[in-house]
Write an enzyme that holds these catalytic residues in place. Structure first.
Site, PDB file in Angstrom:
ATOM      1  N   GLY A  29      27.449 -64.067 -30.731  1.00 48.45           N
ATOM      2  CA  GLY A  29      27.898 -63.574 -29.430  1.00 48.45           C
ATOM      3  C   GLY A  29      28.515 -62.190 -29.538  1.00 48.45           C
ATOM      4  O   GLY A  29      28.511 -61.568 -30.605  1.00 48.45           O
ATOM      5  N   PHE A  30      29.030 -61.730 -28.426  1.00 46.92           N
ATOM      6  CA  PHE A  30      29.594 -60.380 -28.357  1.00 46.92           C
ATOM      7  C   PHE A  30      30.783 -60.209 -29.315  1.00 46.92           C
ATOM      8  O   PHE A  30      30.749 -59.380 -30.237  1.00 46.92           O
ATOM      9  CB  PHE A  30      29.987 -60.100 -26.895  1.00 46.92           C
ATOM     10  CG  PHE A  30      30.904 -58.941 -26.700  1.00 46.92           C
ATOM     11  CD1 PHE A  30      30.623 -57.712 -27.260  1.00 46.92           C
ATOM     12  CD2 PHE A  30      32.050 -59.080 -25.923  1.00 46.92           C
ATOM     13  CE1 PHE A  30      31.481 -56.627 -27.071  1.00 46.92           C
ATOM     14  CE2 PHE A  30      32.900 -58.011 -25.727  1.00 46.92           C
ATOM     15  CZ  PHE A  30      32.618 -56.790 -26.304  1.00 46.92           C
ATOM     16  N   ASP A  76      25.561 -70.800 -34.333  1.00 48.61           N
ATOM     17  CA  ASP A  76      25.361 -70.370 -32.949  1.00 48.61           C
ATOM     18  C   ASP A  76      24.082 -70.999 -32.439  1.00 48.61           C
ATOM     19  O   ASP A  76      23.076 -71.041 -33.167  1.00 48.61           O
ATOM     20  CB  ASP A  76      25.267 -68.829 -32.891  1.00 48.61           C
ATOM     21  CG  ASP A  76      25.561 -68.279 -31.503  1.00 48.61           C
ATOM     22  OD1 ASP A  76      24.867 -68.693 -30.551  1.00 48.61           O
ATOM     23  OD2 ASP A  76      26.461 -67.433 -31.372  1.00 48.61           O
ATOM     24  N   GLY A  84      24.672 -66.347 -27.098  1.00 49.94           N
ATOM     25  CA  GLY A  84      24.643 -65.420 -28.231  1.00 49.94           C
ATOM     26  C   GLY A  84      23.207 -64.957 -28.433  1.00 49.94           C
ATOM     27  O   GLY A  84      22.268 -65.580 -27.940  1.00 49.94           O
ATOM     28  N   LEU A  98      34.922 -69.184 -32.149  1.00 45.72           N
ATOM     29  CA  LEU A  98      34.697 -68.303 -30.998  1.00 45.72           C
ATOM     30  C   LEU A  98      33.658 -68.849 -30.032  1.00 45.72           C
ATOM     31  O   LEU A  98      33.449 -68.288 -28.954  1.00 45.72           O
ATOM     32  CB  LEU A  98      34.243 -66.913 -31.483  1.00 45.72           C
ATOM     33  CG  LEU A  98      35.204 -66.178 -32.416  1.00 45.72           C
ATOM     34  CD1 LEU A  98      34.631 -64.830 -32.823  1.00 45.72           C
ATOM     35  CD2 LEU A  98      36.544 -65.955 -31.741  1.00 45.72           C
ATOM     36  N   ALA A 153      39.857 -69.106 -30.402  1.00 45.49           N
ATOM     37  CA  ALA A 153      39.757 -68.086 -29.355  1.00 45.49           C
ATOM     38  C   ALA A 153      40.111 -68.711 -28.016  1.00 45.49           C
ATOM     39  O   ALA A 153      39.421 -69.601 -27.532  1.00 45.49           O
ATOM     40  CB  ALA A 153      38.341 -67.532 -29.306  1.00 45.49           C
ATOM     41  N   TYR A 186      38.006 -73.218 -15.989  1.00 44.65           N
ATOM     42  CA  TYR A 186      37.918 -72.452 -17.234  1.00 44.65           C
ATOM     43  C   TYR A 186      39.307 -72.320 -17.847  1.00 44.65           C
ATOM     44  O   TYR A 186      39.513 -72.579 -19.046  1.00 44.65           O
ATOM     45  CB  TYR A 186      37.325 -71.080 -16.918  1.00 44.65           C
ATOM     46  CG  TYR A 186      37.132 -70.182 -18.108  1.00 44.65           C
ATOM     47  CD1 TYR A 186      36.561 -70.659 -19.281  1.00 44.65           C
ATOM     48  CD2 TYR A 186      37.507 -68.841 -18.061  1.00 44.65           C
ATOM     49  CE1 TYR A 186      36.376 -69.828 -20.368  1.00 44.65           C
ATOM     50  CE2 TYR A 186      37.320 -68.004 -19.141  1.00 44.65           C
ATOM     51  CZ  TYR A 186      36.756 -68.498 -20.295  1.00 44.65           C
ATOM     52  OH  TYR A 186      36.579 -67.671 -21.358  1.00 44.65           O
TER      53      TYR A 186
END
Ligand code: UDP
Length: 337
Positions: free
Chosen positions: A10-11, A31, A36, A76, A117, A149
């Site tokens: 991912g970022f 992942d 991602g 993450l 995260a 969220y």
């Protein structure tokens, strides 16, 4: 160290992977490539010290075996992007809650340090500024999907604290509005990505509401430095830290700045929130991190100013022919928010 990075394509994850490998660490990425992207890590495939497993963090046996082989877990993988959470809350909630539980349980069994995260979204719509780690969360009704969220990330934090209470070395990081190379127009880093994309396409920049809502944008290099500092600091264990920048900007001013930096002739349009998020959306009007704790305990301070970071991001977007692709479904794998 031997690092295990969930959501490493991912970022945020892939930028972390670059830094870890650059330091000489060994890295294993898990992942499922749902949000991602393989392009983010392709340059490492076949490199000694790098391994990529294409699977889900919900696969407990895979997670367990990868945790056993590492020294530190960087968790993450998450459902990211407010709009996609609003579109598919069920997937988002289970990815965030069940995924984190799976990772923490595996880490507890093998007694490994975990960096979790989390997100500034945890603070909800509190307008206190700056927000420090011990501050109250302020949330709207559960009928407003956006707050799921915040709640799912808060449950992740409670899980982490519970394991920390049993002695597991866990550090929780709340990221504030990260942007930089590898932002995805439809994924995390939404507003910066969208404004750049709209500017480059000479389309109107869509500012939600009256544009007076404020955010503090953190360049990815600064976020990644915060993550690595947290992994190294023994005294950080069992604690939560804000990781971001404390330089606030209104969204309407961000639109102007991006328009100016891209030399775009796009107009700036005010659009109702409902046009983008659907009905019953509530925004958070300010979100400024108090960085005192991160500075004192981790030695963390952001270094890249917004204009500099935006220039680098715009440059990356131009070189990567940044065009809007179809919106992904909410899924596990892109990295924290
Ligand atoms: N936003 C906007 N135009 C867009 C996308 C987002 O004005 O095209 C606004 C959004 O409503 C919010 C702010 O920008 O007030 C930051 O949104 P983002 O999704 O990037 O992050 P978050 O809401 O999690 O801070």
């Amino acid at each position: 160290m031997r690092a295990f990075v969930t959501g490493g394509a991912g970022f945020v994850g892939s930028n972390l992977v670059d830094q870890l490998l650059g330091r000489g660490d060994e890295v294993c990425v898990l992942d499922d490539l749902s949000t991602g992207r393989i392009e983010n890590i392709r340059h490492h495939l076949g490199e000694p010290g790098f391994r990529f497993i294409n699977d889900s963090i919900l696969n407990a046996s895979v997670v367990q075996s990868l945790v056993e082989e590492c020294d530190v877990v960087f968790h993450l993988a998450a459902a990211v992007g407010v709009r996609y959470i609003v579109e598919d809350p069920l997937r988002a909630i289970s990815a965030n809650v069940a995924g984190t539980e799976t990772v923490l349980r595996a880490a507890f069994r093998s007694w490994k340090k975990v960096i979790i995260a989390s997100s500034s979204e945890v603070y909800g719509k509190s307008t206190k500024a700056p927000l420090s780690e011990e501050d109250d969360r302020v949330l709207g009704s559960t009928a407003v999907t956006r707050w799921s969220y915040s709640s799912s990330k808060a449950i992740d934090e409670h899980f982490a604290y519970a394991y920390a209470g049993r002695g597991l070395p866990v550090v929780i990081l709340r990221f504030f509005n990260v942007y930089g190379p590898r932002i995805h127009a439809n994924g995390y880093g939404t507003v910066v990505a969208r404004f750049i994309q709209q500017s480059l396409a000479q389309k109107p920049l869509t500012v939600h509401g009256d544009g007076r809502q404020g955010r503090c944008f953190c360049y990815i290099e600064d976020t990644v430095r915060g993550i690595i500092l947290a992994a190294q600091a023994k005294e950080a264990e069992g604690q939560v830290f804000n990781i971001g920048s404390d330089a606030e900007i209104r969204i309407s001013d961000l639109a102007l700045l991006i328009k100016q930096l891209t030399g775009s002739s796009s107009e700036i349009l005010l659009v109702p929130y409902e046009d983008y998020y659907g009905l019953r959306f509530e925004d958070t009007m300010r979100r400024v991190p108090d960085l005192t704790k991160a500075q004192l305990c981790l030695g963390y301070l952001p270094q890249v100013g917004l204009e500099d970071g935006l220039r680098r991001t715009i440059d990356w977007c131009q070189r990567h022919n940044f065009v809007e692709s179809r919106a992904p479904r909410v899924a596990v794998g892109a990295g924290g928010s």
